[in-house]
Design an enzyme around this catalytic site. Structure first.
Site, mmCIF file in Angstrom:
data_model
loop_
_atom_site.group_PDB
_atom_site.id
_atom_site.type_symbol
_atom_site.label_atom_id
_atom_site.label_comp_id
_atom_site.label_asym_id
_atom_site.label_seq_id
_atom_site.Cartn_x
_atom_site.Cartn_y
_atom_site.Cartn_z
ATOM 1 N N ASP A 10 0.779 1.230 -5.280
ATOM 2 C CA ASP A 10 0.995 0.337 -4.141
ATOM 3 C C ASP A 10 -0.354 -0.358 -3.881
ATOM 4 O OD1 ASP A 10 1.954 -0.701 -1.598
ATOM 5 O OD2 ASP A 10 0.711 0.860 -0.675
ATOM 6 N N ASP A 12 -1.329 -2.561 -0.559
ATOM 7 C CA ASP A 12 -1.790 -2.535 0.840
ATOM 8 C C ASP A 12 -1.847 -1.111 1.372
ATOM 9 O OD1 ASP A 12 -2.082 -5.366 1.274
ATOM 10 O OD2 ASP A 12 0.100 -5.481 1.079
HETATM 11 C C1 XBP Z 1 2.752 -3.667 2.845
HETATM 12 C C2 XBP Z 1 3.505 -4.729 3.513
HETATM 13 C C3 XBP Z 1 3.134 -6.109 3.371
HETATM 14 C C4 XBP Z 1 1.869 -6.589 4.034
HETATM 15 C C5 XBP Z 1 1.923 -8.099 4.163
HETATM 16 O O1 XBP Z 1 3.687 -2.750 2.297
HETATM 17 O O2 XBP Z 1 4.489 -4.468 4.125
HETATM 18 O O3 XBP Z 1 4.158 -6.816 3.973
HETATM 19 O O4 XBP Z 1 1.798 -6.005 5.309
HETATM 20 O O5 XBP Z 1 2.267 -8.700 3.006
HETATM 21 P P1 XBP Z 1 3.384 -1.919 0.972
HETATM 22 P P2 XBP Z 1 2.986 -10.141 2.975
HETATM 23 O O6 XBP Z 1 1.941 -1.485 1.036
HETATM 24 O O7 XBP Z 1 4.315 -0.763 1.077
HETATM 25 O O8 XBP Z 1 3.683 -2.776 -0.223
HETATM 26 O O9 XBP Z 1 2.720 -10.831 4.270
HETATM 27 O O10 XBP Z 1 2.345 -10.845 1.811
HETATM 28 O O11 XBP Z 1 4.460 -9.915 2.773
HETATM 29 MG MG MG Z 2 1.133 0.407 1.349
#
Ligand code: XBP
Ligand code: MG
Length: 228
Positions: A10, A12
């Site tokens: 993953d 973020d």
């Molecule tokens: C992370 C997210 C993303 C970011 C924003 O989830 O939910 O939506 O917060 O990204 P994960 P965008 O780490 O589970 O993938 O605004 O580009 O959608």
């Molecule tokens: Mg995440």
């Protein structure tokens, strides 16, 4: 037992504490558009239960009971937010979470494939890889599976199914790394083992569905995962 052949990360919260940058990028974008939305840390922590920036904005609009901004405006806001996010990341100061750079390097040396399964966009993954590795994402990872490539975002298994399909591997041959409940559920639904390391914004998440929980990835034993 099937040999370990790939690590799927993953982005973020797992590679880097990026959610505060996303939050600032959203708020800067709302202000620039003259929209009276401003997400506090507490509000954003709650809103993260909805994965994906466009989906998060639509959920917040529904929460407020309004019709504004329209879906088309949400799309435009999200494009502006993505550009703002890239600009903040490119301005520098970003560091990987503990253990990430070393784990990626050691996995490469061990001959494992490396993949990303993320809700965010390929542009944001590129911005992050430039900041952390001074390389585009395709030079760091063999496979990138991103949110808008699939029908349903996490906690649905779609993005992990796509990553596995592109790796050409069954779920038993890979290991996922996640920081959130939605991410853990997504990977588990795709049949993967998951190492969870809670991040600043997911410290309150229930991660008990993970195979293993580490405070951060410096505590993860790659040799044990490879040699069983
Ligand atoms: C992370 C997210 C993303 C970011 C924003 O989830 O939910 O939506 O917060 O990204 P994960 P965008 O780490 O589970 O993938 O605004 O580009 O959608
Ligand atoms: Mg995440």
């Amino acid at each position: 037992m099937t040999a370990l052949a790939a690590l799927i990360f993953d982005v973020d919260g797992t590679l880097c504490e990026t959610e505060e940058i996303h939050r600032n990028a959203f708020n800067d974008t709302f202000a620039a558009a003259g929209l009276d939305w401003c997400w506090s840390i507490a509000a954003y922590t709650r809103l993260l239960r909805v994965t994906g920036g466009k989906e998060r904005m639509a959920a917040y609009r529904a929460e407020r009971g309004g019709q504004v901004p329209s879906d088309a405006e949400i799309g435009a806001l999200h494009r502006a937010k993505t550009a703002r996010y890239a600009a903040i990341v490119a301005a520098g100061g970003l560091v990987a979470r503990p253990g990430v750079l070393s784990l990626v390097a050691r996995a490469r040396t061990a001959g494992l494939q490396l993949a990303v399964a993320t809700t965010t966009s390929p542009a944001n993954v590129d911005a992050l890889c430039q900041a952390l590795w001074q390389k585009p994402a395709a030079a760091v990872f063999d496979v990138i599976a991103a949110g808008d490539d699939v029908a349903q975002k996490k906690p649905a298994p779609d993005v992990y199914h796509l990553a596995l399909q592109r790796l050409g591997l069954p779920p038993e041959a890979a290991l996922a790394f996640e920081d959130s409940r939605n991410g853990v559920l997504s990977a588990r639904s795709a049949g993967l083992r998951v190492v969870a390391s809670p991040s600043l914004f997911t410290a309150g998440d229930d991660l008990t569905a993970a195979t293993q929980i580490c405070a951060d990835l410096s505590a993860f034993d790659l040799a044990a995962a490879i040699h069983g």
